[in-house]
Design a protein around this motif. Structure first.
Motif, mmCIF file in Angstrom:
data_model
loop_
_atom_site.group_PDB
_atom_site.id
_atom_site.type_symbol
_atom_site.label_atom_id
_atom_site.label_comp_id
_atom_site.label_asym_id
_atom_site.label_seq_id
_atom_site.Cartn_x
_atom_site.Cartn_y
_atom_site.Cartn_z
ATOM 1 N N ARG A 148 3.047 10.677 -7.784
ATOM 2 C CA ARG A 148 3.796 11.202 -8.933
ATOM 3 C C ARG A 148 3.079 10.920 -10.256
ATOM 4 N NH1 ARG A 148 7.287 9.338 -5.359
ATOM 5 N NH2 ARG A 148 7.338 7.251 -6.237
ATOM 6 N N ALA A 149 2.061 10.067 -10.224
ATOM 7 C CA ALA A 149 1.237 9.719 -11.390
ATOM 8 C C ALA A 149 2.051 9.239 -12.599
ATOM 9 C CB ALA A 149 0.350 10.891 -11.782
ATOM 10 N N PRO A 150 2.939 8.244 -12.401
ATOM 11 C CA PRO A 150 3.644 7.710 -13.572
ATOM 12 C C PRO A 150 2.711 6.845 -14.406
ATOM 13 C CG PRO A 150 4.155 6.374 -11.672
ATOM 14 C CD PRO A 150 3.295 7.514 -11.183
ATOM 15 N N LEU A 151 3.147 6.525 -15.601
ATOM 16 C CA LEU A 151 2.382 5.626 -16.461
ATOM 17 C C LEU A 151 2.408 4.210 -15.888
ATOM 18 C CD1 LEU A 151 0.865 5.423 -19.162
ATOM 19 C CD2 LEU A 151 3.069 4.973 -20.261
ATOM 20 N N TYR A 152 3.582 3.773 -15.432
ATOM 21 C CA TYR A 152 3.763 2.465 -14.815
ATOM 22 C C TYR A 152 4.573 2.610 -13.543
ATOM 23 C CZ TYR A 152 2.621 0.421 -19.391
ATOM 24 O OH TYR A 152 2.003 0.077 -20.570
ATOM 25 N N ARG A 155 0.831 -1.212 0.000
ATOM 26 C CA ARG A 155 0.000 0.000 0.000
ATOM 27 C C ARG A 155 0.857 1.251 0.000
ATOM 28 N NH1 ARG A 155 -4.562 0.549 4.332
ATOM 29 N NH2 ARG A 155 -4.660 2.566 3.311
ATOM 30 N N GLY A 156 1.887 1.245 0.841
ATOM 31 C CA GLY A 156 2.765 2.413 0.929
ATOM 32 C C GLY A 156 3.434 2.734 -0.393
ATOM 33 N N TRP A 157 3.956 1.701 -1.073
ATOM 34 C CA TRP A 157 4.614 1.918 -2.362
ATOM 35 C C TRP A 157 3.618 2.407 -3.406
ATOM 36 C CZ3 TRP A 157 9.617 2.396 -3.120
ATOM 37 C CH2 TRP A 157 10.502 1.818 -2.222
ATOM 38 N N ALA A 158 2.426 1.804 -3.446
ATOM 39 C CA ALA A 158 1.423 2.214 -4.430
ATOM 40 C C ALA A 158 0.992 3.658 -4.196
ATOM 41 C CB ALA A 158 0.223 1.274 -4.389
ATOM 42 N N GLU A 159 0.742 4.017 -2.951
ATOM 43 C CA GLU A 159 0.297 5.379 -2.654
ATOM 44 C C GLU A 159 1.391 6.396 -2.951
ATOM 45 O OE1 GLU A 159 -1.153 4.928 1.336
ATOM 46 O OE2 GLU A 159 -3.029 3.990 0.650
ATOM 47 N N ASP A 160 2.634 6.045 -2.640
ATOM 48 C CA ASP A 160 3.747 6.941 -2.941
ATOM 49 C C ASP A 160 3.896 7.133 -4.452
ATOM 50 O OD1 ASP A 160 6.310 8.378 -2.347
ATOM 51 O OD2 ASP A 160 7.128 6.674 -3.459
ATOM 52 N N GLU A 214 9.678 3.210 -12.186
ATOM 53 C CA GLU A 214 8.570 4.011 -12.711
ATOM 54 C C GLU A 214 8.880 4.438 -14.142
ATOM 55 O OE1 GLU A 214 6.631 6.074 -8.777
ATOM 56 O OE2 GLU A 214 8.294 7.124 -9.726
ATOM 57 N N VAL A 215 7.816 4.511 -14.946
ATOM 58 C CA VAL A 215 7.925 4.939 -16.343
ATOM 59 C C VAL A 215 6.929 6.068 -16.568
ATOM 60 C CG1 VAL A 215 7.633 4.261 -18.761
ATOM 61 C CG2 VAL A 215 8.545 2.616 -17.111
ATOM 62 N N GLU A 216 7.381 7.112 -17.235
ATOM 63 C CA GLU A 216 6.475 8.195 -17.600
ATOM 64 C C GLU A 216 6.774 8.675 -19.016
ATOM 65 O OE1 GLU A 216 7.072 12.150 -15.766
ATOM 66 O OE2 GLU A 216 8.803 11.268 -14.768
ATOM 67 N N VAL A 217 5.728 9.210 -19.657
ATOM 68 C CA VAL A 217 5.877 9.833 -20.964
ATOM 69 C C VAL A 217 5.893 11.339 -20.734
ATOM 70 C CG1 VAL A 217 4.817 10.217 -23.223
ATOM 71 C CG2 VAL A 217 4.730 7.945 -22.178
ATOM 72 N N VAL A 218 6.865 12.025 -21.334
ATOM 73 C CA VAL A 218 6.985 13.469 -21.206
ATOM 74 C C VAL A 218 6.683 14.077 -22.572
ATOM 75 C CG1 VAL A 218 8.503 15.359 -20.528
ATOM 76 C CG2 VAL A 218 8.789 13.117 -19.469
ATOM 77 N N ARG A 219 5.745 15.020 -22.582
ATOM 78 C CA ARG A 219 5.336 15.639 -23.841
ATOM 79 C C ARG A 219 5.827 17.081 -23.894
ATOM 80 N NH1 ARG A 219 1.651 11.752 -22.652
ATOM 81 N NH2 ARG A 219 1.031 10.444 -24.404
ATOM 82 N N PRO A 220 6.206 17.542 -25.079
ATOM 83 C CA PRO A 220 6.662 18.930 -25.198
ATOM 84 C C PRO A 220 5.523 19.907 -24.921
ATOM 85 C CG PRO A 220 6.516 17.893 -27.357
ATOM 86 C CD PRO A 220 6.221 16.841 -26.351
ATOM 87 N N ASP A 221 5.884 21.112 -24.501
ATOM 88 C CA ASP A 221 4.899 22.169 -24.285
ATOM 89 C C ASP A 221 5.528 23.500 -24.666
ATOM 90 O OD1 ASP A 221 6.572 22.883 -22.176
ATOM 91 O OD2 ASP A 221 5.318 21.953 -20.653
ATOM 92 N N ASP A 222 4.872 24.589 -24.298
ATOM 93 C CA ASP A 222 5.389 25.906 -24.680
ATOM 94 C C ASP A 222 6.745 26.203 -24.044
ATOM 95 O OD1 ASP A 222 3.174 26.344 -26.223
ATOM 96 O OD2 ASP A 222 2.092 27.469 -24.680
ATOM 97 N N THR A 223 6.989 25.678 -22.844
ATOM 98 C CA THR A 223 8.258 25.961 -22.178
ATOM 99 C C THR A 223 9.406 25.115 -22.732
ATOM 100 O OG1 THR A 223 7.762 24.387 -20.408
ATOM 101 C CG2 THR A 223 7.142 26.688 -20.030
ATOM 102 N N VAL A 224 9.096 23.889 -23.156
ATOM 103 C CA VAL A 224 10.104 23.008 -23.758
ATOM 104 C C VAL A 224 9.476 22.395 -25.017
ATOM 105 C CG1 VAL A 224 11.692 21.082 -23.424
ATOM 106 C CG2 VAL A 224 11.015 22.460 -21.459
ATOM 107 N N PRO A 225 9.592 23.069 -26.150
ATOM 108 C CA PRO A 225 8.935 22.587 -27.364
ATOM 109 C C PRO A 225 9.625 21.389 -28.025
ATOM 110 C CG PRO A 225 10.067 24.649 -27.803
ATOM 111 C CD PRO A 225 10.200 24.384 -26.337
#
Length: 197
Positions: free
Chosen positions: A67-71, A58-63, A88-99
Protein backbone atom coordinates in the motif's frame (compact mmCIF):
# COMPACT_ATOMS: atom_id res chain seq x y z
CA UNK A 1 -0.73 26.61 0.79
CA UNK A 2 2.35 24.46 1.29
CA UNK A 3 2.91 20.78 0.58
CA UNK A 4 3.69 18.51 3.51
CA UNK A 5 7.38 17.62 3.21
CA UNK A 6 7.83 15.82 6.53
CA UNK A 7 5.52 14.03 8.90
CA UNK A 8 6.40 12.81 12.38
CA UNK A 9 4.77 10.38 14.76
CA UNK A 10 5.59 8.97 18.20
CA UNK A 11 4.49 5.43 19.01
CA UNK A 12 5.03 3.41 22.21
CA UNK A 13 7.82 0.82 21.96
CA UNK A 14 5.39 -2.09 21.50
CA UNK A 15 4.40 -0.56 18.14
CA UNK A 16 7.25 -1.79 15.93
CA UNK A 17 8.15 0.35 12.88
CA UNK A 18 7.95 -1.72 9.69
CA UNK A 19 10.64 -1.77 7.00
CA UNK A 20 8.83 0.13 4.24
CA UNK A 21 11.61 1.85 2.30
CA UNK A 22 12.21 0.07 -1.04
CA UNK A 23 15.93 -0.07 -0.20
CA UNK A 24 15.30 -1.93 3.10
CA UNK A 25 16.33 -5.58 3.24
CA UNK A 26 13.11 -6.99 4.72
CA UNK A 27 14.61 -10.41 5.54
CA UNK A 28 17.51 -8.90 7.49
CA UNK A 29 15.21 -6.39 9.18
CA UNK A 30 12.79 -9.16 10.22
CA UNK A 31 15.65 -11.28 11.63
CA UNK A 32 17.15 -8.38 13.62
CA UNK A 33 13.77 -7.15 14.85
CA UNK A 34 12.70 -10.66 15.88
CA UNK A 35 15.88 -10.96 17.94
CA UNK A 36 15.17 -7.63 19.66
CA UNK A 37 11.54 -8.56 20.38
CA UNK A 38 12.55 -11.99 21.73
CA UNK A 39 15.04 -10.32 24.07
CA UNK A 40 12.47 -7.76 25.20
CA UNK A 41 9.86 -10.45 25.87
CA UNK A 42 12.44 -12.65 27.63
CA UNK A 43 13.25 -9.77 30.00
CA UNK A 44 9.51 -9.55 30.74
CA UNK A 45 9.34 -13.30 31.46
CA UNK A 46 8.04 -14.62 28.11
CA UNK A 47 9.66 -17.04 25.67
CA UNK A 48 8.88 -16.44 22.00
CA UNK A 49 9.42 -18.54 18.89
CA UNK A 50 11.93 -16.49 16.89
CA UNK A 51 11.09 -18.23 13.61
CA UNK A 52 7.36 -17.54 13.96
CA UNK A 53 8.08 -13.94 14.90
CA UNK A 54 10.45 -13.44 11.97
CA UNK A 55 7.85 -14.77 9.49
CA UNK A 56 5.12 -12.64 11.03
CA UNK A 57 7.25 -9.48 10.83
CA UNK A 58 8.07 -10.15 7.18
CA UNK A 59 4.43 -10.75 6.36
CA UNK A 60 3.29 -7.48 7.95
CA UNK A 61 6.09 -5.48 6.30
CA UNK A 62 5.41 -6.94 2.86
CA UNK A 63 1.66 -6.40 3.21
CA UNK A 64 2.12 -2.79 4.31
CA UNK A 65 4.64 -2.14 1.51
CA UNK A 66 1.96 -3.13 -1.02
CA UNK A 67 0.00 0.00 0.00
CA UNK A 68 3.13 2.22 0.23
CA UNK A 69 2.16 4.24 3.33
CA UNK A 70 4.48 6.86 4.75
CA UNK A 71 4.68 4.93 8.04
CA UNK A 72 3.66 1.47 9.16
CA UNK A 73 3.78 0.00 12.67
CA UNK A 74 2.77 -3.44 13.96
CA UNK A 75 1.63 -3.93 17.55
CA UNK A 76 3.69 -6.57 19.40
CA UNK A 77 3.05 -6.52 23.15
CA UNK A 78 5.46 -8.56 25.25
CA UNK A 79 4.75 -12.27 24.98
CA UNK A 80 3.22 -12.23 21.46
CA UNK A 81 4.96 -13.64 18.41
CA UNK A 82 2.25 -12.35 16.07
CA UNK A 83 1.16 -8.74 15.67
CA UNK A 84 -2.20 -7.81 17.14
CA UNK A 85 -2.78 -4.62 15.12
CA UNK A 86 -1.42 -2.50 12.29
CA UNK A 87 -1.05 1.29 12.16
CA UNK A 88 -0.41 3.12 8.88
CA UNK A 89 -0.03 6.82 8.05
CA UNK A 90 -0.25 8.37 4.61
CA UNK A 91 -0.27 11.87 3.16
CA UNK A 92 -2.98 12.52 0.56
CA UNK A 93 -2.40 15.33 -1.92
CA UNK A 94 -5.05 17.05 -4.03
CA UNK A 95 -5.14 16.44 -7.78
CA UNK A 96 -7.35 17.24 -10.75
CA UNK A 97 -10.06 14.83 -9.60
CA UNK A 98 -10.12 16.14 -6.01
CA UNK A 99 -8.64 19.65 -5.93
CA UNK A 100 -9.70 20.39 -2.34
CA UNK A 101 -10.29 18.16 0.67
CA UNK A 102 -12.94 18.53 3.34
CA UNK A 103 -13.74 16.51 6.44
CA UNK A 104 -16.95 15.36 4.72
CA UNK A 105 -14.94 14.14 1.70
CA UNK A 106 -12.52 12.26 4.00
CA UNK A 107 -15.44 10.68 5.89
CA UNK A 108 -17.16 9.59 2.66
CA UNK A 109 -13.97 8.33 1.01
CA UNK A 110 -12.75 6.25 3.94
CA UNK A 111 -16.14 4.92 5.06
CA UNK A 112 -17.40 1.42 4.50
CA UNK A 113 -20.86 0.16 5.27
CA UNK A 114 -20.11 -3.58 5.48
CA UNK A 115 -21.72 -3.77 8.93
CA UNK A 116 -23.74 -0.58 9.03
CA UNK A 117 -22.56 3.01 8.99
CA UNK A 118 -19.34 4.00 10.77
CA UNK A 119 -19.33 5.82 14.08
CA UNK A 120 -18.15 9.33 13.20
CA UNK A 121 -16.76 12.05 15.45
CA UNK A 122 -14.83 15.26 14.77
CA UNK A 123 -11.87 15.67 17.16
CA UNK A 124 -9.67 18.75 17.04
CA UNK A 125 -6.07 17.54 16.92
CA UNK A 126 -2.91 19.59 17.56
CA UNK A 127 -2.19 19.74 13.80
CA UNK A 128 -5.75 20.54 12.73
CA UNK A 129 -9.38 19.41 12.48
CA UNK A 130 -10.10 15.74 11.89
CA UNK A 131 -12.79 13.19 11.29
CA UNK A 132 -12.61 9.91 13.25
CA UNK A 133 -14.28 6.81 11.81
CA UNK A 134 -14.79 3.65 13.87
CA UNK A 135 -15.98 0.84 11.63
CA UNK A 136 -15.82 -2.85 10.83
CA UNK A 137 -15.06 -4.51 7.49
CA UNK A 138 -15.23 -7.99 6.05
CA UNK A 139 -11.49 -8.63 5.59
CA UNK A 140 -10.20 -8.84 2.01
CA UNK A 141 -8.88 -12.05 0.54
CA UNK A 142 -11.11 -14.31 2.56
CA UNK A 143 -11.49 -17.94 1.49
CA UNK A 144 -14.91 -18.76 0.14
CA UNK A 145 -15.35 -21.58 2.64
CA UNK A 146 -15.17 -21.17 6.38
CA UNK A 147 -15.98 -18.22 8.58
CA UNK A 148 -14.98 -14.72 7.51
CA UNK A 149 -12.69 -12.44 9.46
CA UNK A 150 -13.95 -9.20 10.93
CA UNK A 151 -11.44 -6.38 10.44
CA UNK A 152 -11.98 -3.54 12.89
CA UNK A 153 -10.58 -0.09 12.21
CA UNK A 154 -10.17 3.39 13.56
CA UNK A 155 -9.39 5.90 10.81
CA UNK A 156 -8.48 9.56 11.25
CA UNK A 157 -8.69 11.92 8.28
CA UNK A 158 -6.86 15.12 9.25
CA UNK A 159 -6.66 18.53 7.58
CA UNK A 160 -3.40 19.99 8.91
CA UNK A 161 -3.28 23.76 9.25
CA UNK A 162 -1.20 25.54 6.60
CA UNK A 163 -1.60 22.98 3.80
CA UNK A 164 -4.17 21.68 1.35
CA UNK A 165 -2.84 18.13 1.91
CA UNK A 166 -4.58 15.64 4.19
CA UNK A 167 -3.08 13.06 6.54
CA UNK A 168 -4.79 9.72 7.09
CA UNK A 169 -3.94 7.49 10.06
CA UNK A 170 -5.58 4.08 10.22
CA UNK A 171 -5.32 1.40 12.87
CA UNK A 172 -6.74 -2.04 12.05
CA UNK A 173 -7.06 -5.30 13.99
CA UNK A 174 -8.94 -8.59 13.82
CA UNK A 175 -8.14 -10.00 17.28
CA UNK A 176 -11.29 -9.98 19.44
CA UNK A 177 -11.32 -8.47 22.91
CA UNK A 178 -8.70 -5.72 22.42
CA UNK A 179 -10.97 -3.03 20.98
CA UNK A 180 -10.79 -0.63 23.91
CA UNK A 181 -7.01 -0.89 24.25
CA UNK A 182 -6.41 -0.36 20.51
CA UNK A 183 -8.86 2.54 20.27
CA UNK A 184 -7.19 4.25 23.25
CA UNK A 185 -3.77 3.71 21.64
CA UNK A 186 -4.98 5.14 18.32
CA UNK A 187 -6.54 8.18 20.03
CA UNK A 188 -3.28 8.82 21.89
CA UNK A 189 -0.87 8.21 18.99
CA UNK A 190 -2.77 10.41 16.53
CA UNK A 191 -2.23 13.37 18.85
CA UNK A 192 1.55 13.02 18.37
CA UNK A 193 1.40 13.61 14.62
CA UNK A 194 3.41 16.58 13.35
CA UNK A 195 3.88 17.94 9.85
CA UNK A 196 6.53 20.14 8.28
CA UNK A 197 6.39 22.22 5.11
Amino acid sequence: MSDIETCGIICPTDWVPLALDPSDDVKRWAKNTATELCERSSAAGYKLDSSTLRKDLRGWAEDSRSRAPLYGFAFYPDGFDTALALLEVEVVRPDDTVPRFSLDWLADTFSAHDFGPPQISHPELPIGPAVRLRQNFAADGMPRSGPGVLLQTVTFGILPKGTDNAVVLQVSWSVPGIDEEIEEAADSIVRTLTVGF
